[in-house]
Design an enzyme around this catalytic site. Structure first.
Site, PDB file in Angstrom:
ATOM      1  N   VAL A  20     -19.497  18.890   1.968  1.00  0.00           N
ATOM      2  CA  VAL A  20     -18.119  18.788   2.477  1.00  0.00           C
ATOM      3  C   VAL A  20     -18.012  17.518   3.327  1.00  0.00           C
ATOM      4  O   VAL A  20     -19.021  16.955   3.744  1.00  0.00           O
ATOM      5  CB  VAL A  20     -17.729  20.019   3.333  1.00  0.00           C
ATOM      6  CG1 VAL A  20     -17.686  21.267   2.473  1.00  0.00           C
ATOM      7  CG2 VAL A  20     -18.682  20.208   4.496  1.00  0.00           C
ATOM      8  N   CYS A  21     -16.761  17.112   3.559  1.00  0.00           N
ATOM      9  CA  CYS A  21     -16.500  15.914   4.343  1.00  0.00           C
ATOM     10  C   CYS A  21     -17.124  16.045   5.732  1.00  0.00           C
ATOM     11  O   CYS A  21     -16.982  17.097   6.334  1.00  0.00           O
ATOM     12  CB  CYS A  21     -14.993  15.716   4.469  1.00  0.00           C
ATOM     13  SG  CYS A  21     -14.534  14.306   5.476  1.00  0.00           S
TER      14      CYS A  21
END
Lengths: 85, 268
Positions: A20-21
């Protein structure tokens, strides 16, 4: 981007569907650092935030985004050519 | 040096930065910094160096943790009172980042051992609170050709500058010799606002990080001062002193020496 021109074959692949970011960007950046300028990598990423942001982030880093293809399973294939150092 | 998935995540906010990236983070992981003084300046500096992944951090200090230290020396806790500062601070760094190696150098650094000590590191950070130590560190770093960050704090004011061998003035170019002991209030006699130590110590950590990663401009030939009351930074250009006794072309100081400790050796 011309729809006619065939996309180049990637010399490397990377799967960041488990990240994920901002780790998506970090992993892509690390993979690109291992390539030579001009080499092409295909990055498999999730729909949504990664597909929206990663192409823009990699352009900001000086790389060329060649295409974003829907894999039809909720993931995309992002084709990137490494920019000059 | 390979970066594990854990490293990528831990240092992701560094790696994202174009100016640092994977290369800069690898240089930090390979870097070695000696922090002399595990007190007000050394605590935040060493903690940020550990958090940043500086591969090897040396802590040198001869003191034990005192209750009056805790208002600003944030590497130590109330439970550490009476323990050696190097031990207390080392445990804080190791808990923060088990990936960094922390070397404990207990005992006050002296002219007899400082050259061997600084030789083991890439960059030295002066976090001491007295002039004799500052001149000792300066002379040793000039003689050894070692870059270092000088800083000092008192009351609401702090200052720092960075020495780069052959590229700018040393501390002795600014201040020729230690002031007479009676002219010097030490941190023990003069108060200091705790958070100021954090501001200046963090600026020192930034200088070390930038030096190791190879980015930006360092405070070489510049003395940065900070006044916490007016919240104003000021920069003073400082030239090389042509006849400097240690970094000049014809030096008279050829080895480090221990100056009189009376300045703030009180009670030690």
């Amino acid at each position: 981007m011309s729809a006619k021109a065939p996309l180049p074959r990637p010399g490397a692949t990377l799967d960041i569907t488990d990240a994920v970011c901002p780790l998506t960007f970090v992993k892509a950046k690390v993979a690109l650092e291992d390539l030579e300028a001009g080499q092409v990598i295909s990055i498999r990423l999730n729909d949504g935030e990664p597909a929206q942001n990663l192409p823009r982030s990699l352009k900001d880093e000086g790389h060329a985004v060649l295409g974003l293809t829907d894999n039809g399973d909720g993931t995309f294939a992002l084709l990137v050519r490494k920019g000059p150092a | 040096m390979g970066l594990s998935d854990g490293d990528l995540e831990r240092y992701s906010r560094h790696i994202i930065l174009r100016e640092i990236g994977v290369g800069g983070q690898r240089r930090l992981l390979a870097g070695k910094v000696l922090v002399i003084g595990a007190g007000g300046l050394g605590s935040p500096a060493a903690m940020y160096l550990a958090a940043a992944g500086v591969g090897e951090i040396g802590l040198a200090d001869g003191d034990e943790v005192d209750l009056s230290n805790l208002q600003r020396q944030i590497a130590h806790s109330t439970a550490d009172i009476g323990r050696p500062k190097v031990q207390s601070a080392a445990e804080t760094l190791e808990a923060l980042n088990p990936g960094v190696r922390v070397n404990r150098h207990p005992g006050r650094v002296t002219a007899a051992d400082i050259l061997d000590l600084v030789a083991r590191y890439d960059f030295v950070l002066d976090g001491t609170d007295n002039f004799p130590a500052k001149f000792l560190i300066n002379d040793a770093c000039v003689i050894a050709g070692k870059p270092f960050s000088h800083a000092g704090i008192i009351r609401f004011r702090g200052q720092l500058t960075t020495y780069l061998p052959g590229r700018g003035p040393c501390y002795r170019c600014l201040f020729v010799q230690p002031p007479p002991p009676e002219a010097v209030p030490s941190c023990r006699q003069a108060g200091v606002v705790g958070a100021l130590a954090g501001v200046i110590g963090c600026l020192q950590a930034l200088e070390a990080i930038k030096f190791l990663a190879g980015l930006g401009g360092l405070l070489c030939g510049r003395l940065l001062t900070f006044d916490a009351l007016s919240m104003a930074f000021r920069e003073i250009r400082v030239p090389v002193r042509e006849n400097c006794a240690v970094c000049g072309p014809d030096p008279t100081i050829l080895r480090p020496s221990d100056h009189e400790m009376a300045a703030c050796g009180l009670g030690e």
